[in-house]
Scaffold this active site. Structure first.
Site, PDB file in Angstrom:
ATOM      1  N   ARG A  72       9.309  11.826 -13.188  1.00  0.00           N
ATOM      2  CA  ARG A  72       8.537  11.956 -12.335  1.00  0.00           C
ATOM      3  C   ARG A  72       9.586  12.867 -10.644  1.00  0.00           C
ATOM      4  O   ARG A  72      10.828  12.900 -11.522  1.00  0.00           O
ATOM      5  CB  ARG A  72       8.122  10.567 -10.982  1.00  0.00           C
TER       6      ARG A  72
ATOM      7  N   THR B 138      -4.869 -12.560 -13.309  1.00  0.00           N
ATOM      8  CA  THR B 138      -5.761 -11.353 -13.474  1.00  0.00           C
ATOM      9  C   THR B 138      -6.753 -11.432 -14.333  1.00  0.00           C
ATOM     10  O   THR B 138      -8.260 -10.669 -13.701  1.00  0.00           O
ATOM     11  CB  THR B 138      -4.783 -10.146 -13.808  1.00  0.00           C
TER      12      THR B 138
ATOM     13  N   HIS C  57       7.344  -6.444  -5.047  1.00  0.00           N
ATOM     14  CA  HIS C  57       6.273  -6.788  -6.008  1.00  0.00           C
ATOM     15  C   HIS C  57       4.995  -8.134  -5.312  1.00  0.00           C
ATOM     16  O   HIS C  57       3.664  -6.868  -5.590  1.00  0.00           O
ATOM     17  CB  HIS C  57       7.143  -7.433  -7.180  1.00  0.00           C
TER      18      HIS C  57
ATOM     19  N   HIS D 187       4.257  11.402   1.472  1.00  0.00           N
ATOM     20  CA  HIS D 187       2.511  10.799   0.938  1.00  0.00           C
ATOM     21  C   HIS D 187       2.490   9.144   0.251  1.00  0.00           C
ATOM     22  O   HIS D 187       2.155   8.419   0.786  1.00  0.00           O
ATOM     23  CB  HIS D 187       2.664  11.457  -0.433  1.00  0.00           C
TER      24      HIS D 187
ATOM     25  N   LYS E  72     -10.475 -13.344 -13.222  1.00  0.00           N
ATOM     26  CA  LYS E  72     -10.954 -12.312 -12.349  1.00  0.00           C
ATOM     27  C   LYS E  72     -12.148 -11.989 -13.324  1.00  0.00           C
ATOM     28  O   LYS E  72     -13.032 -11.736 -12.497  1.00  0.00           O
ATOM     29  CB  LYS E  72     -10.074 -11.781 -11.495  1.00  0.00           C
TER      30      LYS E  72
ATOM     31  N   SER F 278       3.690  -4.671  13.220  1.00  0.00           N
ATOM     32  CA  SER F 278       2.099  -4.029  13.091  1.00  0.00           C
ATOM     33  C   SER F 278       1.701  -5.460  12.184  1.00  0.00           C
ATOM     34  O   SER F 278       0.481  -6.198  12.702  1.00  0.00           O
ATOM     35  CB  SER F 278       1.474  -3.099  12.811  1.00  0.00           C
ATOM     36  N   SER F 279       2.687  -5.062  10.854  1.00  0.00           N
ATOM     37  CA  SER F 279       1.300  -6.098   9.967  1.00  0.00           C
ATOM     38  C   SER F 279       1.718  -7.543   9.793  1.00  0.00           C
ATOM     39  O   SER F 279       1.003  -8.273   9.541  1.00  0.00           O
ATOM     40  CB  SER F 279       1.591  -5.782   8.590  1.00  0.00           C
TER      41      SER F 279
ATOM     42  N   TYR G  24       0.632  -6.372  -4.090  1.00  0.00           N
ATOM     43  CA  TYR G  24      -0.521  -7.795  -4.516  1.00  0.00           C
ATOM     44  C   TYR G  24      -1.122  -8.067  -2.809  1.00  0.00           C
ATOM     45  O   TYR G  24      -1.966  -7.865  -2.947  1.00  0.00           O
ATOM     46  CB  TYR G  24      -0.300  -9.225  -4.916  1.00  0.00           C
TER      47      TYR G  24
ATOM     48  N   TRP H  75       9.875   7.027  -1.190  1.00  0.00           N
ATOM     49  CA  TRP H  75       9.538   5.548  -0.553  1.00  0.00           C
ATOM     50  C   TRP H  75      10.464   4.480  -0.909  1.00  0.00           C
ATOM     51  O   TRP H  75      10.371   3.375   0.258  1.00  0.00           O
ATOM     52  CB  TRP H  75       7.866   5.867  -0.883  1.00  0.00           C
TER      53      TRP H  75
END
Lengths: 189, 530
Positions: free
Chosen positions: B445, B323, B248, B72, B326, B164-165, B252, B137
């Site tokens: 978790r 942040t 990290h 996921h 913004k 790809s990225s 972003y 992940w």
């Protein structure tokens, strides 16, 4: 493709290659930082210079506790002969661990030491240790494994208890080539 | 197939889509692919929520549950959010800066068509002996290395996604730096373009580091190296450092383009220019810089010296400053504006409010001493889902509603859009808000079963989850309906929206800004007109 785009492309690819290299450079960098700070409890190997520098204070006592575990895929039992010991910083001591192979085949193990608390690990040096080389045990064989160590006399005040912990890992399933390379492992430890 | 006139699209599936070098078609491919992955990853989330609906093991085996949480996350991060933003970049950036196409159109085609192969590799592990990766992940060794045959597939899939990225990011950088209309300076660029430029730099800086980390996993597993193997003198904690040095900035990468999208939409519906444009640019750059020096706040519990904990704690808290700039700028943009509440605006407003909640729980976890309690509980799950779902995903949905008239030439149904909005916003909060409480109460978790005192909040969360999932199926219906027909959209679909994309007809012709020349700066979204 125009000239400027080509230039940008080249610069970007350079960044990509450099950052790929940086990822790998983090590996030695991490070891260096751990060595300097004693992070991860990495211990040192004593040499003549360190031994000559020791100023023994006969009145100071520090407790060293011993701990031994085996990684899940190593069919050995492994424990310290004595669980703790009073030591005088600056003096040399020997402690023993007892390992037994409970499997029905030869197994090679490699012990990895660690000292807690982390701050103390850079003051803990070994002159002789079963962790310097890989250990082979025949089926059912039991072996006493000595470690000779010194807690340096410049150990900061306030640290009264150190724990030396060994984890034994199975190295039998590695290739033959690597079994002979066991000696380079302890340099990093 | 020749291009007789500008609007002739290549005929046939192969020519039109497989061989395309057109930024709009590739943008569409990315968006469709991202949506397919969003539904796939969402289906996995439904399995997770179904199993967690009640305590005890009801539907799936624990190992399969772990495969679901791992897959996921990988699918949502690398398959849904990142490609969706690349799709938006492809569609919008050339039109926003007066460029005819992306700078490297063939590479653009390649960077998209790698993705289906990457996810086929990753997805194929589900059908293997031993199943898909189940170690999370974050791929921490030694756990991930015990994963059976899937390790190599996982590593190569991540390599392909990385390639790809990286190619997508290089394309964005090359386009923005070299293809702007001659009179468009950097400080005339819309904020979406700015945030993407900065994101692209983050991508080319950190994707190679991830590639290195997973390559080390591969060689540790198959070639006898000991990067992370303590028996050979390595250290598993080293992986965490390398991974989060990538990880990290990666978070972003997923949120900066959202900031860009919201900065386009709010001025349009507040009918005021964006407040503090230049400070927005600097704040974005500031966040990007800080993202490189805070990684170990993901690892407060691995045993760092006090100095390290303090440094990473203060550095992390510092991110709240740009942040905050913004958030306040968006609020100031709306202040005394003639606001209307069309669907894209609603999603943007929800973004501002709900992303801020996610930001606050982030500041809570930046505090090293309390993080020891929150670490690996549902609190962190609630935190990153708040910033990613009503954060990044809401921004993508807002962008889809905002630019759908430009892409398809039709207006979506405002009534259905509003239903979708309220349905999503209420259910997403029912889904994730109770997870804060679960985390604070200590529910870990990545577990398929839990203690009975967590039952009520889990059931609530699952109900919210099913409702949210269903709402996104409804979104497919809205999008398909809009693409097929509906009220014709004007060139400037929102009446007085600023931005060069609104100066071309709707739907945007296959080729726009073909003649390289100056553009009317007064029509630019909100850049400073010098």
């Amino acid at each position: 493709m125009d000239v400027n785009t080509k230039k940008t492309l080249k610069k970007c690819l350079m960044v990509v290659v450099l950052m790929g290299g940086f990822g790998y450079a983090l590996v030695p960098l991490y070891d260096v930082i751990c060595d300097i700070t004693g992070l991860n409890g990495k211990t040192g190997v004593a040499n003549e210079q360190i031994l000559a520098r020791q100023v023994v204070d006969e009145t100071r006592r520090v407790t060293v506790q011993f701990d031994g575990t085996v990684n899940s895929d190593l069919p050995w039992s492994f424990r310290p002969a004595k669980f703790s010991m009073e030591v005088i910083p600056g003096k040399m001591y020997t402690a023993e661990y007892i390992a037994q192979n409970v499997a029905s085949k030869e197994v090679i193990g490699q012990a990895v030491p660690s000292v807690a608390p982390n701050e103390a690990s850079i003051y803990f040096d070994k002159t002789e240790c079963f962790c310097f080389t890989q250990q082979l045990l025949k089926p059912g064989e039991s072996k006493n494994m000595p470690v000779t160590f010194i807690v340096r006399s410049d150990l900061p005040e306030g640290i009264d208890v150190l724990t030396l912990s060994y984890t034994f890992f199975n190295r039998s399933n590695m290739t033959a080539d690597e079994k002979t390379q066991g000696s380079d492992v302890h340099e990093k430890i | 197939m020749g291009h007789d006139s500008h609007d002739h699209k290549p005929k046939g599936f192969v020519n039109r889509w497989l061989m395309t070098t057109n930024h709009k078609d590739i943008g569409t491919l990315y968006l469709v692919f991202a949506f397919a992955m969003f539904i796939t990853g969402g289906a996995m989330a439904m399995i997770i929520r179904l199993e967690l609906f009640q305590p005890g093991l009801q539907f799936v085996e624990p190992d399969f549950f772990n495969q679901m949480t791992t897959m996921h996350a990988l699918i949502m991060v690398f398959g849904a959010v990142m490609p969706a933003f690349v799709g938006l970049a492809n569609w919008m950036i050339p039109m926003m800066i007066g460029a005819p196409d992306m700078a490297l159109p063939r590479m653009n085609n390649w960077s998209f068509w790698i993705l289906p192969f990457a996810f086929a590799l990753l997805g194929s592990t589900l059908f293997m002996d031993g199943g898909a990766p189940a170690g999370g992940w974050t791929m921490y060794p030694p756990l991930v290395l015990q994963g059976g045959k899937n390790v190599a597939y996982l590593v190569f899939a991540v390599h392909l996604m990385g390639i790809s990225s990286i190619m997508g990011a290089i394309n964005v950088i090359a386009t923005i730096m070299n293809m702007r209309a001659p009179n468009v300076g950097y400080l005339n660029m819309p904020l979406f373009v700015w945030t993407w430029l900065i994101t692209a730099f983050l991508l080319i800086a950190v994707m190679p580091v991830l590639a290195g980390a997973v390559t080390m996993l591969l060689t540790d597993r198959y070639f006898g190296t000991s990067f992370f193997n303590a028996a050979g003198g390595g250290d598993p904690v080293l992986f965490q450092h390398i991974f989060w040095f990538f990880g990290h900035p990666e978070v972003y990468i997923m949120i900066l383009p959202s900031f860009g999208v919201v900065s386009e939409i709010i001025p349009t519906f507040a009918r005021k220019p964006l407040f503090g444009y230049v400070s927005m640019v600097y704040a974005t750059a500031g966040i990007a810089f800080l993202s490189f020096i805070v990684w170990a706040h993901h690892m407060f519990s691995v045993g760092m010296p006090l100095g390290g904990e303090l440094y990473f704690m203060y550095a992390t808290m510092m991110i709240a400053v740009p942040t905050g700039v913004k958030i306040f700028n968006w609020v100031a943009t709306m202040w005394k504006g003639a606001m209307t509440f069309e669907t894209p605006m609603l999603f943007s407003l929800a973004f501002v409010v709900l992303f801020t909640i996610g930001g606050f729980s982030g500041v809570m976890m930046a505090l090293a001493p309390v993080d020891l309690q929150y670490h690996d509980t549902y609190f962190i799950v609630a935190h990153f889902h708040y910033v990613l779902v009503p954060g990044a995903i809401f921004a993508i949905i807002a962008a889809a509603y905002y630019w759908l008239p430009k892409w398809s030439g039709h207006m979506y149904s405002e009534r259905l859009g509003k239903i979708h909005f309220w349905w999503s916003t209420i259910s997403v909060n029912v889904l994730f808000f109770p997870q804060h409480f679960l985390g604070l109460a200590g529910m870990p978790r990545r577990i398929p079963d839990y203690s009975t005192q967590f039952a009520e909040f889990n059931m609530m969360s699952s109900i919210g989850g099913f409702a949210f999932g269903l709402a996104q199926v409804f979104f497919i219906y809205i999008v398909v309906k809009t693409v097929r027909g509906g009220k014709k959209a004007e060139a400037n679909a929102w009446g007085d929206a600023k931005g060069l994309e609104w100066t071309v007809p709707s739907p945007a012709p296959h080729h726009t800004f073909d003649e390289f020349g100056p553009v009317d700066l007064k029509k630019m979204a909100h850049g400073e007109v010098h």
